[in-house]
Design a protein around this motif. Structure first.
Motif, mmCIF file in Angstrom:
data_model
loop_
_atom_site.group_PDB
_atom_site.id
_atom_site.type_symbol
_atom_site.label_atom_id
_atom_site.label_comp_id
_atom_site.label_asym_id
_atom_site.label_seq_id
_atom_site.Cartn_x
_atom_site.Cartn_y
_atom_site.Cartn_z
ATOM 1 N N SER A 193 9.164 7.000 -11.387
ATOM 2 C CA SER A 193 7.801 6.465 -11.321
ATOM 3 C C SER A 193 7.672 5.424 -10.212
ATOM 4 O O SER A 193 6.603 5.284 -9.598
ATOM 5 C CB SER A 193 7.399 5.858 -12.666
ATOM 6 O OG SER A 193 8.248 4.800 -13.033
ATOM 7 N N ASP A 194 8.769 4.686 -9.925
ATOM 8 C CA ASP A 194 8.744 3.743 -8.797
ATOM 9 C C ASP A 194 8.537 4.484 -7.482
ATOM 10 O O ASP A 194 7.814 4.016 -6.596
ATOM 11 C CB ASP A 194 10.057 2.958 -8.733
ATOM 12 C CG ASP A 194 10.279 2.075 -9.948
ATOM 13 O OD1 ASP A 194 9.313 1.464 -10.430
ATOM 14 O OD2 ASP A 194 11.437 2.008 -10.424
ATOM 15 N N ILE A 195 9.184 5.639 -7.374
ATOM 16 C CA ILE A 195 9.047 6.446 -6.152
ATOM 17 C C ILE A 195 7.615 6.954 -6.024
ATOM 18 O O ILE A 195 7.030 6.966 -4.927
ATOM 19 C CB ILE A 195 10.049 7.617 -6.154
ATOM 20 C CG1 ILE A 195 11.494 7.117 -6.335
ATOM 21 C CG2 ILE A 195 9.915 8.426 -4.871
ATOM 22 C CD1 ILE A 195 11.984 6.198 -5.250
ATOM 23 N N HIS A 196 7.023 7.377 -7.139
ATOM 24 C CA HIS A 196 5.625 7.843 -7.106
ATOM 25 C C HIS A 196 4.686 6.720 -6.667
ATOM 26 O O HIS A 196 3.750 6.941 -5.879
ATOM 27 C CB HIS A 196 5.207 8.359 -8.483
ATOM 28 C CG HIS A 196 5.770 9.702 -8.830
ATOM 29 N ND1 HIS A 196 5.528 10.835 -8.079
ATOM 30 C CD2 HIS A 196 6.571 10.101 -9.849
ATOM 31 C CE1 HIS A 196 6.148 11.873 -8.613
ATOM 32 N NE2 HIS A 196 6.796 11.452 -9.685
ATOM 33 N N PHE A 237 4.599 15.158 -16.068
ATOM 34 C CA PHE A 237 3.151 15.324 -16.145
ATOM 35 C C PHE A 237 2.569 15.817 -14.829
ATOM 36 O O PHE A 237 3.118 15.584 -13.756
ATOM 37 C CB PHE A 237 2.464 14.021 -16.549
ATOM 38 C CG PHE A 237 2.757 12.861 -15.636
ATOM 39 C CD1 PHE A 237 2.003 12.647 -14.495
ATOM 40 C CD2 PHE A 237 3.783 11.983 -15.934
ATOM 41 C CE1 PHE A 237 2.267 11.582 -13.657
ATOM 42 C CE2 PHE A 237 4.057 10.904 -15.098
ATOM 43 C CZ PHE A 237 3.299 10.706 -13.956
ATOM 44 N N THR A 238 1.472 16.524 -14.967
ATOM 45 C CA THR A 238 0.685 16.982 -13.825
ATOM 46 C C THR A 238 -0.750 17.142 -14.295
ATOM 47 O O THR A 238 -1.004 17.308 -15.500
ATOM 48 C CB THR A 238 1.214 18.326 -13.296
ATOM 49 O OG1 THR A 238 0.399 18.752 -12.197
ATOM 50 C CG2 THR A 238 1.159 19.414 -14.355
ATOM 51 N N ASP A 239 -1.700 17.080 -13.372
ATOM 52 C CA ASP A 239 -3.092 17.331 -13.753
ATOM 53 C C ASP A 239 -3.518 18.755 -13.394
ATOM 54 O O ASP A 239 -4.689 19.111 -13.513
ATOM 55 C CB ASP A 239 -4.035 16.316 -13.105
ATOM 56 C CG ASP A 239 -3.941 16.286 -11.584
ATOM 57 O OD1 ASP A 239 -3.206 17.121 -11.022
ATOM 58 O OD2 ASP A 239 -4.604 15.434 -10.969
ATOM 59 N N GLU A 293 0.875 -1.166 0.000
ATOM 60 C CA GLU A 293 0.000 0.000 0.000
ATOM 61 C C GLU A 293 0.913 1.216 0.000
ATOM 62 O O GLU A 293 2.111 1.091 0.274
ATOM 63 C CB GLU A 293 -0.903 0.006 1.231
ATOM 64 C CG GLU A 293 -0.152 0.015 2.539
ATOM 65 C CD GLU A 293 -1.069 -0.098 3.737
ATOM 66 O OE1 GLU A 293 -1.180 0.918 4.461
ATOM 67 O OE2 GLU A 293 -1.668 -1.166 3.938
ATOM 68 N N PRO A 294 0.407 2.396 -0.359
ATOM 69 C CA PRO A 294 1.279 3.568 -0.398
ATOM 70 C C PRO A 294 2.072 3.749 0.889
ATOM 71 O O PRO A 294 1.518 3.721 1.987
ATOM 72 C CB PRO A 294 0.292 4.723 -0.630
ATOM 73 C CG PRO A 294 -0.804 4.094 -1.422
ATOM 74 C CD PRO A 294 -0.954 2.706 -0.847
ATOM 75 N N GLY A 295 3.403 3.875 0.747
ATOM 76 C CA GLY A 295 4.286 4.093 1.873
ATOM 77 C C GLY A 295 4.754 2.837 2.572
ATOM 78 O O GLY A 295 5.557 2.920 3.514
ATOM 79 N N GLY A 325 2.291 6.570 -3.420
ATOM 80 C CA GLY A 325 0.872 6.639 -3.714
ATOM 81 C C GLY A 325 0.475 7.829 -4.553
ATOM 82 O O GLY A 325 -0.710 8.189 -4.602
ATOM 83 N N THR A 326 1.443 8.446 -5.229
ATOM 84 C CA THR A 326 1.145 9.631 -6.039
ATOM 85 C C THR A 326 1.063 9.321 -7.533
ATOM 86 O O THR A 326 0.901 10.229 -8.338
ATOM 87 C CB THR A 326 2.209 10.726 -5.814
ATOM 88 O OG1 THR A 326 3.515 10.182 -6.069
ATOM 89 C CG2 THR A 326 2.143 11.248 -4.393
#
Length: 338
Positions: free
Chosen positions: A40-43, A261-263, A8-10, A47-48
């Motif tokens: 991307s692995d870090i994201h 990228f960003t939203d 899970e994230p973190g 959980g980002t």
């Protein structure tokens, strides 16, 4: 076998799991030898990532040795050294048939949508692997996949000899894009906020460097490009303000390629795009770039070791990720060995 899961994230764990087996006659079983840690692995770990699902085995920059092949496999044998393409595409949709598998409507990416390669063994169809030359180590070969991304970015930007290319961000993605652009004969400018990273970019071939936190980027671009503007801007930062600045510094008839990228929406007047005939492109993953990039490595046009700053045994992945997060000015590519 052992595998690295983000449950899970973190939360990251190395756990015992079932060793994958060949189930299709075109499958190949690979003993993983090395893998690279990507942003991307870090994201995904934090959980980002907007696309990852959990639990997930990380890792899409993966190389290894063939240990078993299915009955219909013809191109590979046991002991072949290979790199894995993380893209899984359907080969049937419109985009796949147009030679753009990175836009497949059924796209899956190893380490994101499906389990990746931070484990001891992987099974994959033979269409997703490529032989790597004996002249380069497994650790160096980890850089092949990041350079397929760089090849795609330069292709989308139509980078040519003599172009002024401005790269925003001197992380691993920006540095790989820099090398490909330099090999094409471009004049390269790169920006960052950390002097140590800019010094590294200069060592790797940047003609000019800009500390965006201390210098006026627009004025520097104007000076370095002889008041023309950058013919190609590669935005490897990927936030709303970097995109806005790309519009400001690009030349007439210039090309902007968005890699980050960003939203979060950017405020960009349509006027600049129309009157200067700007081309704005996104760049995602790669479209059949592995053969080309492997050839660059084999010919010595790219030395992947120049981009590797740290190597850790697989079991110390938590320590490696901590380094990436806390000492970014000291880190380029971090490689895990198996």
């Amino acid at each position: 076998m052992k595998a690295t899961y983000v449950t899970e994230p973190g939360k990251l764990e190395i756990k015992e799991t079932i060793e994958p087996q060949i189930s299709n006659s075109y499958d190949v079983k690979i003993k993983v030898k090395a893998g690279g840690i990507c942003g991307s692995d870090i994201h995904i770990y934090h959980g980002t990532s907007p696309v990852a699902t959990y639990p997930r085995i990380l890792g899409h920059e993966i190389v290894g040795e063939v240990v078993e092949v299915g009955g219909s496999v013809e191109k590979f044998r046991v002991h072949d050294r290979v790199v894995i393409d993380p893209i899984i595409n359907c080969e049937e949709c419109y985009h796949c048939k147009k030679n753009r598998p990175n836009l497949c409507v059924n796209l899956r990416v190893r380490g994101v949508h499906e389990d990746g390669g931070f484990r001891e063994y992987v099974v994959t169809p033979e269409t997703n692997i490529f032989k790597i030359p004996d002249s380069i180590s497994f650790e160096e070969a980890v850089m092949i996949e990041p350079f397929t991304v760089a090849a795609q970015v330069n292709s989308r930007g139509q980078v040519e000899k003599g172009d002024y290319v401005f790269i925003m961000g001197s992380g691993p993605a920006g540095l790989c894009a820099l090398k490909v652009a330099k090999n094409k004969g471009a004049i390269c400018i790169i920006s960052d906020l950390v002097d140590e990273r800019l010094e590294n970019a200069k060592r790797l071939g940047a003609d000019y460097v800009i500390n965006a936190g201390k210098e006026n980027v627009n004025e520097k671009i104007d000076k370095y490009t002889q008041h023309i503007g950058a013919n190609v801007v590669i935005d490897a930062v990927g936030n709303s303000s970097s995109f806005e600045q790309a519009i400001e510094v690009v030349s007439k008839g210039g090309r902007i390629v968005i890699l980050g990228f960003t939203d979060t929406p950017s405020k960009i007047p349509q006027l600049h795009i129309t009157k200067d005939e700007l081309d704005i492109s996104g760049s995602r993953l790669h479209a059949n770039k592995f053969p080309e990039v492997i050839d660059w490595f084999e010919k010595g046009e790219i030395n992947g070791n120049d981009y590797i700053s740290h190597t850790y045994p697989f079991e110390k992945i938590q320590e490696a990720i901590h380094l990436v997060e806390t000492e970014p000015m000291k880190v380029s590519k971090v490689v895990l060995t198996f």
